[in-house]
Design a protein around this motif. Structure first.
Motif, mmCIF file in Angstrom:
data_model
loop_
_atom_site.group_PDB
_atom_site.id
_atom_site.type_symbol
_atom_site.label_atom_id
_atom_site.label_comp_id
_atom_site.label_asym_id
_atom_site.label_seq_id
_atom_site.Cartn_x
_atom_site.Cartn_y
_atom_site.Cartn_z
ATOM 1 N N ASP A 95 -12.856 0.276 27.711
ATOM 2 C CA ASP A 95 -13.939 -0.084 26.786
ATOM 3 C C ASP A 95 -13.603 0.340 25.358
ATOM 4 O O ASP A 95 -13.876 -0.402 24.403
ATOM 5 N N LEU A 96 -13.018 1.510 25.211
ATOM 6 C CA LEU A 96 -12.641 1.978 23.873
ATOM 7 C C LEU A 96 -11.516 1.128 23.287
ATOM 8 O O LEU A 96 -11.528 0.826 22.086
ATOM 9 N N LEU B 169 -13.119 -1.971 22.139
ATOM 10 C CA LEU B 169 -13.945 -1.684 20.958
ATOM 11 C C LEU B 169 -13.074 -1.571 19.710
ATOM 12 O O LEU B 169 -13.421 -2.129 18.656
ATOM 13 N N ARG C 47 -13.366 -4.096 16.535
ATOM 14 C CA ARG C 47 -13.655 -3.652 15.164
ATOM 15 C C ARG C 47 -12.560 -4.101 14.196
ATOM 16 O O ARG C 47 -12.845 -4.441 13.047
ATOM 17 N N ASP D 72 -13.913 6.302 12.540
ATOM 18 C CA ASP D 72 -15.244 6.863 12.258
ATOM 19 C C ASP D 72 -16.297 6.279 13.196
ATOM 20 O O ASP D 72 -17.185 6.998 13.667
ATOM 21 N N TYR D 73 -16.215 4.990 13.470
ATOM 22 C CA TYR D 73 -17.164 4.332 14.367
ATOM 23 C C TYR D 73 -17.082 4.931 15.770
ATOM 24 O O TYR D 73 -18.101 5.234 16.395
ATOM 25 N N VAL D 74 -15.859 5.107 16.268
ATOM 26 C CA VAL D 74 -15.671 5.674 17.607
ATOM 27 C C VAL D 74 -16.149 7.121 17.644
ATOM 28 O O VAL D 74 -16.808 7.546 18.601
ATOM 29 N N ASP E 241 -18.441 8.474 15.745
ATOM 30 C CA ASP E 241 -19.910 8.466 15.690
ATOM 31 C C ASP E 241 -20.518 8.192 17.060
ATOM 32 O O ASP E 241 -21.554 8.750 17.400
ATOM 33 N N ARG E 242 -19.886 7.348 17.846
ATOM 34 C CA ARG E 242 -20.412 7.013 19.176
ATOM 35 C C ARG E 242 -20.092 8.056 20.227
ATOM 36 O O ARG E 242 -20.903 8.352 21.088
ATOM 37 N N TYR E 243 -18.885 8.618 20.202
ATOM 38 C CA TYR E 243 -18.426 9.496 21.280
ATOM 39 C C TYR E 243 -18.259 10.962 20.871
ATOM 40 O O TYR E 243 -17.957 11.796 21.707
#
Length: 157
Positions: free
Chosen positions: A68-69, A72, A76, A88-90, A92-94
């Motif tokens: 999934d990562l 993702l 992106r 940064d997005y990853v 922020d989520r994990y």
């Protein structure tokens, strides 16, 4: 000398992005058509830890969350995000746990500097201990009269 260098180079493990282990986890349907974007995705994936496997990058892991990562990250990148924005997005989520090299700021500074500080402290204590042992008075080779008398008394019993 050249033979030794060649043997050392052949004995070293391959680069993570080119290793067969990393290639096994990435499925053919995940690979981007654009080689430049795929290269960026692989470089970003080297920095991200699988939340399940803990010691593997998301490219090396066969866990579903790693897949999934990977998807993702590629999603992106296709959307036009920069490498920093994707990371940064990853994060922020994990959480910061997914980074193999966490940012050296805030509370992490304690972890970054504790190891080297303990090494310096240990070396200082060891140096001081060795130096104090050199200054200590060497033991006397001869026994005093009182010690000789006591020894004789002990040996007679």
């Amino acid at each position: 000398m050249k033979a030794l260098l060649l043997a050392a180079a052949l004995a070293l493990p391959p680069i993570a992005a080119l290793s067969p282990v990393a290639a096994l986890a990435v499925q053919p349907d995940e690979v981007l058509a654009d080689p430049a974007l795929e290269l960026r995705a692989r470089q970003i994936s080297e920095k991200l830890r699988c939340p399940v496997c803990q010691s593997e990058t998301i490219d090396e892991s066969n866990a579903q969350v790693a897949r999934d990562l990977r998807l993702l990250v590629r999603e992106r990148l296709v959307a036009g995000d920069t490498d920093a924005q994707v990371v940064d997005y990853v994060v922020d989520r994990y959480g910061e746990y997914v980074l193999f090299e966490p940012v050296a700021s805030g509370g992490n500074l304690i972890l970054w500097y504790a190891g080297p500080a303990m090494l310096v402290l240990g070396l200082g204590i060891g140096f001081a201990f060795i130096r104090s042992r050199r200054r200590a008075e060497p033991p006397a080779d001869e026994l005093s009269e009182a010690e000789k008398a006591r020894l004789a008394e002990i040996l007679q019993d």
